[in-house]
Scaffold this motif. Structure first.
Motif, PDB file in Angstrom:
ATOM      1  N   GLU A   1       0.856  -1.178   0.000  1.00 27.44           N
ATOM      2  CA  GLU A   1       0.000   0.000   0.000  1.00 27.44           C
ATOM      3  C   GLU A   1       0.895   1.232   0.000  1.00 27.44           C
ATOM      4  OE1 GLU A   1      -2.516   1.865   3.585  1.00 27.44           O
ATOM      5  OE2 GLU A   1      -3.271  -0.087   2.899  1.00 27.44           O
ATOM      6  N   MET A   2       0.552   2.218  -0.860  1.00 24.83           N
ATOM      7  CA  MET A   2       1.326   3.466  -0.842  1.00 24.83           C
ATOM      8  C   MET A   2       0.478   4.623  -1.346  1.00 24.83           C
ATOM      9  SD  MET A   2       4.086   3.554  -4.015  1.00 24.83           S
ATOM     10  CE  MET A   2       4.700   5.185  -3.797  1.00 24.83           C
ATOM     11  N   ARG A   3       0.769   5.805  -0.791  1.00 26.16           N
ATOM     12  CA  ARG A   3       0.147   7.023  -1.301  1.00 26.16           C
ATOM     13  C   ARG A   3       0.856   7.406  -2.589  1.00 26.16           C
ATOM     14  NH1 ARG A   3      -0.193  11.032   3.738  1.00 26.16           N
ATOM     15  NH2 ARG A   3      -0.467  12.479   2.023  1.00 26.16           N
ATOM     16  N   LEU A   4       0.079   7.925  -3.543  1.00 27.90           N
ATOM     17  CA  LEU A   4       0.665   8.290  -4.831  1.00 27.90           C
ATOM     18  C   LEU A   4       1.485   9.568  -4.716  1.00 27.90           C
ATOM     19  CD1 LEU A   4      -2.244   7.579  -7.337  1.00 27.90           C
ATOM     20  CD2 LEU A   4      -0.223   6.197  -6.848  1.00 27.90           C
ATOM     21  N   PRO A   5       2.656   9.596  -5.336  1.00 29.48           N
ATOM     22  CA  PRO A   5       3.482  10.800  -5.315  1.00 29.48           C
ATOM     23  C   PRO A   5       2.829  11.907  -6.159  1.00 29.48           C
ATOM     24  CG  PRO A   5       4.738   8.909  -6.152  1.00 29.48           C
ATOM     25  CD  PRO A   5       3.311   8.493  -6.024  1.00 29.48           C
ATOM     26  N   SER A   6       2.839  13.135  -5.645  1.00 31.05           N
ATOM     27  CA  SER A   6       2.361  14.280  -6.437  1.00 31.05           C
ATOM     28  C   SER A   6       3.546  15.083  -6.964  1.00 31.05           C
ATOM     29  CB  SER A   6       1.436  15.177  -5.620  1.00 31.05           C
ATOM     30  OG  SER A   6       2.109  15.728  -4.519  1.00 31.05           O
ATOM     31  N   VAL A   7       4.684  15.010  -6.262  1.00 26.92           N
ATOM     32  CA  VAL A   7       5.918  15.668  -6.711  1.00 26.92           C
ATOM     33  C   VAL A   7       7.066  14.700  -6.456  1.00 26.92           C
ATOM     34  CG1 VAL A   7       7.479  17.642  -6.442  1.00 26.92           C
ATOM     35  CG2 VAL A   7       5.015  17.959  -6.083  1.00 26.92           C
ATOM     36  N   VAL A   8       7.897  14.501  -7.481  1.00 24.69           N
ATOM     37  CA  VAL A   8       9.104  13.676  -7.327  1.00 24.69           C
ATOM     38  C   VAL A   8      10.302  14.471  -7.841  1.00 24.69           C
ATOM     39  CG1 VAL A   8       7.907  11.450  -7.502  1.00 24.69           C
ATOM     40  CG2 VAL A   8       8.821  12.524  -9.572  1.00 24.69           C
ATOM     41  N   SER A   9      11.475  14.172  -7.272  1.00 23.39           N
ATOM     42  CA  SER A   9      12.713  14.778  -7.773  1.00 23.39           C
ATOM     43  C   SER A   9      13.648  13.663  -8.211  1.00 23.39           C
ATOM     44  CB  SER A   9      13.371  15.655  -6.709  1.00 23.39           C
ATOM     45  OG  SER A   9      13.848  14.868  -5.645  1.00 23.39           O
ATOM     46  N   LEU A  10      14.335  13.904  -9.297  1.00 22.95           N
ATOM     47  CA  LEU A  10      15.298  12.924  -9.789  1.00 22.95           C
ATOM     48  C   LEU A  10      16.466  12.822  -8.816  1.00 22.95           C
ATOM     49  CD1 LEU A  10      15.478  13.941 -13.560  1.00 22.95           C
ATOM     50  CD2 LEU A  10      14.047  12.184 -12.513  1.00 22.95           C
ATOM     51  N   LYS A  11      17.011  11.642  -8.670  1.00 25.51           N
ATOM     52  CA  LYS A  11      18.168  11.463  -7.791  1.00 25.51           C
ATOM     53  C   LYS A  11      19.448  11.943  -8.449  1.00 25.51           C
ATOM     54  CE  LYS A  11      16.500   8.160  -4.567  1.00 25.51           C
ATOM     55  NZ  LYS A  11      16.881   7.172  -3.605  1.00 25.51           N
ATOM     56  N   HIS A  12      19.484  11.938  -9.783  1.00 29.88           N
ATOM     57  CA  HIS A  12      20.667  12.381 -10.519  1.00 29.88           C
ATOM     58  C   HIS A  12      20.293  13.567 -11.390  1.00 29.88           C
ATOM     59  CE1 HIS A  12      22.910   8.921  -9.147  1.00 29.88           C
ATOM     60  NE2 HIS A  12      21.877   8.168  -9.489  1.00 29.88           N
ATOM     61  N   TYR A  13      21.079  14.610 -11.306  1.00 27.31           N
ATOM     62  CA  TYR A  13      20.832  15.839 -12.051  1.00 27.31           C
ATOM     63  C   TYR A  13      20.972  15.608 -13.551  1.00 27.31           C
ATOM     64  CZ  TYR A  13      21.234  20.727 -13.475  1.00 27.31           C
ATOM     65  OH  TYR A  13      21.035  21.945 -14.072  1.00 27.31           O
ATOM     66  N   ILE A  14      20.016  16.108 -14.310  1.00 27.94           N
ATOM     67  CA  ILE A  14      20.077  16.069 -15.769  1.00 27.94           C
ATOM     68  C   ILE A  14      20.397  17.480 -16.243  1.00 27.94           C
ATOM     69  CG2 ILE A  14      18.771  15.771 -17.896  1.00 27.94           C
ATOM     70  CD1 ILE A  14      17.170  13.604 -16.517  1.00 27.94           C
ATOM     71  N   LYS A  15      21.537  17.631 -16.882  1.00 27.90           N
ATOM     72  CA  LYS A  15      21.944  18.943 -17.354  1.00 27.90           C
ATOM     73  C   LYS A  15      21.054  19.345 -18.532  1.00 27.90           C
ATOM     74  CE  LYS A  15      25.908  21.618 -18.806  1.00 27.90           C
ATOM     75  NZ  LYS A  15      27.333  21.645 -19.070  1.00 27.90           N
ATOM     76  N   PRO A  16      20.374  20.505 -18.396  1.00 29.57           N
ATOM     77  CA  PRO A  16      19.504  20.938 -19.492  1.00 29.57           C
ATOM     78  C   PRO A  16      20.327  21.278 -20.734  1.00 29.57           C
ATOM     79  CG  PRO A  16      19.134  22.272 -17.512  1.00 29.57           C
ATOM     80  CD  PRO A  16      20.336  21.423 -17.264  1.00 29.57           C
ATOM     81  N   SER A  17      19.738  21.051 -21.873  1.00 32.95           N
ATOM     82  CA  SER A  17      20.381  21.401 -23.131  1.00 32.95           C
ATOM     83  C   SER A  17      20.534  22.915 -23.195  1.00 32.95           C
ATOM     84  CB  SER A  17      19.516  20.915 -24.295  1.00 32.95           C
ATOM     85  OG  SER A  17      20.004  21.403 -25.509  1.00 32.95           O
TER      86      SER A  17
END
Length: 185
Positions: free
Chosen positions: A60-76
Motif C-alpha cells: 500500500e502506498m500514497r501516490l506521489p504528487s511531486v518527485v525529484s530525480l536522484k541524478h541531475y540532468i543537465k539541461p540542453s
C-alpha cells in the motif's frame, strides 16, 4: 494554448535534482504509474504525496504528487529548432497581427529568394498574414514582425512556457513551479 491535465489521473510533477521542473511547457509530468515505477527503481525521491493510495494484496502506498530525480540532468543549452519551439519563442502569437489562431510560420526572407529555415529567418504567423505576405520580403510589403527573430535559449523558452500553465495545477506543485518568480509587494 492550454495543456489539458486531468486531476483524476494523479500525475506527478517531475523535478530535476536541483528541485526545478525539467520543463515548464509542456509541464514535466509523469503518470502515477510511471512515478511509482521510478520510486521502486530508486530513480526519484518522493517530495510530496496525494491523499490517494494504491493497494495490492501485500503493498500500500500514497501516490506521489511531486518527485525529484536522484541524478541531475543537465539541461540542453540550445533548444532544437522545431515548429513548436518557434511558436513558444513567439508566445503562440502571429508576429504580424498578434492573433493566436491558425498559426504557421513565415520566412522573413522567402525561401524562393534564398531565405533559410533558421531561427533568425522564421517567425510565427497566422495563415491570413502569411498569405498576405506571400513570397515578398518584409520591406517590399511593409509587414514587420513585432519582435525580430532570434535563437532562444532554454531559459527564454522556459520563461515563455510559464505564461501557459496547464488547466490544472495541484497545490503541492505551486512552490516548485513559481519559486523563482518575482514576488508582488
Amino acid at each position: 494554448m492550454t495543456i489539458h491535465v486531468s486531476p483524476d489521473a494523479h500525475p506527478a510533477l517531475v523535478l530535476n535534482a536541483d528541485y526545478r521542473p525539467l520543463s515548464y511547457y509542456p509541464l514535466s509530468l509523469w503518470s502515477w504509474q510511471d512515478a511509482v515505477k521510478a520510486v521502486f527503481l530508486d530513480r526519484v525521491n518522493i517530495v510530496s504525496e496525494y491523499d490517494f493510495q494504491v493497494r495490492s494484496p501485500r503493498f500500500e502506498m500514497r501516490l506521489p504528487s511531486v518527485v525529484s530525480l536522484k541524478h541531475y540532468i543537465k539541461p540542453s543549452r540550445n533548444p532544437a529548432f522545431t515548429r513548436f519551439n518557434v511558436f513558444l519563442r513567439d508566445r503562440f502569437q502571429c508576429q504580424y497581427c498578434g492573433s493566436p489562431d491558425d498559426l504557421t510560420f513565415d520566412h522573413l526572407v522567402p525561401r524562393s529568394r534564398g531565405g533559410q529555415t533558421t531561427w533568425d529567418n522564421v517567425v510565427t504567423a497566422c495563415s491570413p498574414c502569411n498569405l498576405r505576405k506571400g513570397n515578398k520580403a518584409c520591406q517590399d510589403i511593409g509587414m514587420w514582425p513585432t519582435q525580430p527573430p532570434f535563437e532562444p535559449t532554454v531559459h527564454d523558452l522556459h520563461n515563455n512556457g510559464r505564461q501557459f500553465p496547464p488547466n490544472y495545477l495541484h497545490e503541492s506543485w505551486l512552490d516548485y513551479l513559481y519559486w523563482d518568480a518575482e514576488l508582488e509587494p
